[in-house]
Design a protein around this motif. Structure first.
Motif, PDB file in Angstrom:
ATOM      1  N   LYS A 123     -26.288  42.303 -29.921  1.00  0.00           N
ATOM      2  CA  LYS A 123     -25.090  42.204 -29.070  1.00  0.00           C
ATOM      3  C   LYS A 123     -23.782  42.190 -29.852  1.00  0.00           C
ATOM      4  O   LYS A 123     -22.729  42.478 -29.294  1.00  0.00           O
ATOM      5  N   ASN A 124     -23.803  41.819 -31.104  1.00  0.00           N
ATOM      6  CA  ASN A 124     -22.655  41.905 -32.011  1.00  0.00           C
ATOM      7  C   ASN A 124     -21.382  41.298 -31.414  1.00  0.00           C
ATOM      8  O   ASN A 124     -20.362  41.961 -31.247  1.00  0.00           O
ATOM      9  N   LYS A 125     -21.452  40.013 -31.100  1.00  0.00           N
ATOM     10  CA  LYS A 125     -20.298  39.329 -30.518  1.00  0.00           C
ATOM     11  C   LYS A 125     -19.148  39.176 -31.519  1.00  0.00           C
ATOM     12  O   LYS A 125     -17.999  38.976 -31.109  1.00  0.00           O
ATOM     13  N   GLY A 126     -19.423  39.304 -32.814  1.00  0.00           N
ATOM     14  CA  GLY A 126     -18.340  39.349 -33.795  1.00  0.00           C
ATOM     15  C   GLY A 126     -17.469  40.571 -33.567  1.00  0.00           C
ATOM     16  O   GLY A 126     -16.240  40.501 -33.631  1.00  0.00           O
ATOM     17  N   ARG A 127     -18.115  41.690 -33.289  1.00  0.00           N
ATOM     18  CA  ARG A 127     -17.379  42.927 -32.975  1.00  0.00           C
ATOM     19  C   ARG A 127     -16.514  42.723 -31.732  1.00  0.00           C
ATOM     20  O   ARG A 127     -15.345  43.091 -31.709  1.00  0.00           O
ATOM     21  N   ASP A 128     -17.106  42.133 -30.710  1.00  0.00           N
ATOM     22  CA  ASP A 128     -16.360  41.904 -29.464  1.00  0.00           C
ATOM     23  C   ASP A 128     -15.128  41.034 -29.712  1.00  0.00           C
ATOM     24  O   ASP A 128     -14.053  41.307 -29.164  1.00  0.00           O
ATOM     25  N   ALA A 129     -15.270  40.006 -30.526  1.00  0.00           N
ATOM     26  CA  ALA A 129     -14.136  39.120 -30.816  1.00  0.00           C
ATOM     27  C   ALA A 129     -13.044  39.869 -31.582  1.00  0.00           C
ATOM     28  O   ALA A 129     -11.854  39.691 -31.312  1.00  0.00           O
ATOM     29  N   ALA A 130     -13.445  40.706 -32.531  1.00  0.00           N
ATOM     30  CA  ALA A 130     -12.461  41.481 -33.294  1.00  0.00           C
ATOM     31  C   ALA A 130     -11.723  42.462 -32.388  1.00  0.00           C
ATOM     32  O   ALA A 130     -10.491  42.586 -32.469  1.00  0.00           O
ATOM     33  N   LEU A 131     -12.458  43.148 -31.538  1.00  0.00           N
ATOM     34  CA  LEU A 131     -11.826  44.102 -30.619  1.00  0.00           C
ATOM     35  C   LEU A 131     -10.879  43.394 -29.649  1.00  0.00           C
ATOM     36  O   LEU A 131      -9.798  43.902 -29.345  1.00  0.00           O
ATOM     37  N   ALA A 132     -11.280  42.213 -29.175  1.00  0.00           N
ATOM     38  CA  ALA A 132     -10.413  41.453 -28.277  1.00  0.00           C
ATOM     39  C   ALA A 132      -9.118  41.071 -28.987  1.00  0.00           C
ATOM     40  O   ALA A 132      -8.023  41.188 -28.406  1.00  0.00           O
ATOM     41  N   CYS A 133      -9.203  40.631 -30.213  1.00  0.00           N
ATOM     42  CA  CYS A 133      -8.010  40.263 -30.979  1.00  0.00           C
ATOM     43  C   CYS A 133      -7.087  41.472 -31.130  1.00  0.00           C
ATOM     44  O   CYS A 133      -5.873  41.364 -30.911  1.00  0.00           O
ATOM     45  N   LEU A 134      -7.644  42.619 -31.490  1.00  0.00           N
ATOM     46  CA  LEU A 134      -6.825  43.814 -31.674  1.00  0.00           C
ATOM     47  C   LEU A 134      -6.146  44.236 -30.369  1.00  0.00           C
ATOM     48  O   LEU A 134      -4.973  44.627 -30.370  1.00  0.00           O
ATOM     49  N   GLU A 135      -6.872  44.149 -29.269  1.00  0.00           N
ATOM     50  CA  GLU A 135      -6.284  44.506 -27.969  1.00  0.00           C
ATOM     51  C   GLU A 135      -5.178  43.533 -27.581  1.00  0.00           C
ATOM     52  O   GLU A 135      -4.139  43.935 -27.039  1.00  0.00           O
ATOM     53  N   MET A 136      -5.388  42.258 -27.842  1.00  0.00           N
ATOM     54  CA  MET A 136      -4.356  41.262 -27.524  1.00  0.00           C
ATOM     55  C   MET A 136      -3.128  41.432 -28.417  1.00  0.00           C
ATOM     56  O   MET A 136      -2.005  41.172 -27.983  1.00  0.00           O
ATOM     57  N   LEU A 137      -3.332  41.892 -29.652  1.00  0.00           N
ATOM     58  CA  LEU A 137      -2.179  42.192 -30.518  1.00  0.00           C
ATOM     59  C   LEU A 137      -1.345  43.316 -29.911  1.00  0.00           C
ATOM     60  O   LEU A 137      -0.109  43.268 -29.941  1.00  0.00           O
ATOM     61  N   LYS A 138      -2.003  44.332 -29.361  1.00  0.00           N
ATOM     62  CA  LYS A 138      -1.276  45.437 -28.720  1.00  0.00           C
ATOM     63  C   LYS A 138      -0.476  44.932 -27.520  1.00  0.00           C
ATOM     64  O   LYS A 138       0.686  45.306 -27.336  1.00  0.00           O
ATOM     65  N   LEU A 139      -1.120  44.106 -26.704  1.00  0.00           N
ATOM     66  CA  LEU A 139      -0.415  43.561 -25.538  1.00  0.00           C
ATOM     67  C   LEU A 139       0.744  42.658 -25.952  1.00  0.00           C
ATOM     68  O   LEU A 139       1.811  42.694 -25.343  1.00  0.00           O
ATOM     69  N   ARG A 140       0.506  41.870 -26.973  1.00  0.00           N
ATOM     70  CA  ARG A 140       1.579  40.986 -27.457  1.00  0.00           C
ATOM     71  C   ARG A 140       2.780  41.798 -27.913  1.00  0.00           C
ATOM     72  O   ARG A 140       3.924  41.469 -27.610  1.00  0.00           O
ATOM     73  N   LYS A 141       2.512  42.869 -28.635  1.00  0.00           N
ATOM     74  CA  LYS A 141       3.597  43.726 -29.105  1.00  0.00           C
ATOM     75  C   LYS A 141       4.354  44.343 -27.931  1.00  0.00           C
ATOM     76  O   LYS A 141       5.581  44.487 -27.961  1.00  0.00           O
ATOM     77  N   LYS A 142       3.633  44.672 -26.884  1.00  0.00           N
ATOM     78  CA  LYS A 142       4.240  45.303 -25.717  1.00  0.00           C
ATOM     79  C   LYS A 142       5.085  44.328 -24.896  1.00  0.00           C
ATOM     80  O   LYS A 142       6.157  44.682 -24.418  1.00  0.00           O
TER      81      LYS A 142
END
Length: 145
Positions: A123-142
């Motif tokens: 399930k690679n939940k580490g990957r999911d956490a990293a992707l969530a962080c990157l997506e939230m960085l994009k939203l934060r920037k916006k």
């Protein structure tokens, strides 16, 4: 291409699980098109993760955070308190302080469930956490100036 400084806050109470979660995070961040600088700090348990992120955020050194750990249900209500309060603390940081946080604290019934969620081949939940962080960085920037 943006530069993102990301702090991984890892609780190695179950070291083999937290190491696999972090490996999933690092693999995923290495695949990013953006330039990523990563630092990891260790905390004693999942309960301490929100406090560590709050202290780190005060320094202004990082753009995003990834919370990692594992809580396995035991015979007492301790599990419920640790799971609920660590999640609540991270949600509070994300909503009140507008922090970009990827949530990778596993809350499971047993070690088999934890391993299935942590392993990069499953399930690679580490990957999911990293992707969530990157997506939230994009939203934060916006949205956050």
């Amino acid at each position: 291409m943006a530069l993102h400084r990301i702090l991984i806050v890892n609780s190695p109470y179950y070291q083999h699980i937290s190491e696999e979660l972090e490996a999933g995070v690092r693999d995923t961040l290495a695949e990013s098109e953006d330039e990523i600088e990563i630092e990891t700090i260790m905390v004693p348990g999942a309960f301490e993760v929100p406090g560590a992120i709050a202290m780190a955020a005060d320094s202004g050194r990082w753009d995003g955070y990834i919370a990692l750990g594992c809580v396995i249900r035991g015979e007492t209500s301790h599990y419920d308190y640790v799971c609920g309060e660590s999640a609540r603390g991270l949600m509070r940081l994300a909503t009140e302080r507008r922090l970009a946080i990827g949530y990778g604290i596993l809350t499971v019934e047993n070690e088999a469930q934890a391993l299935a969620r942590a392993r990069r081949s499953e399930k690679n939940k580490g990957r999911d956490a990293a992707l969530a962080c990157l997506e939230m960085l994009k939203l934060r920037k916006k949205f956050v100036r």
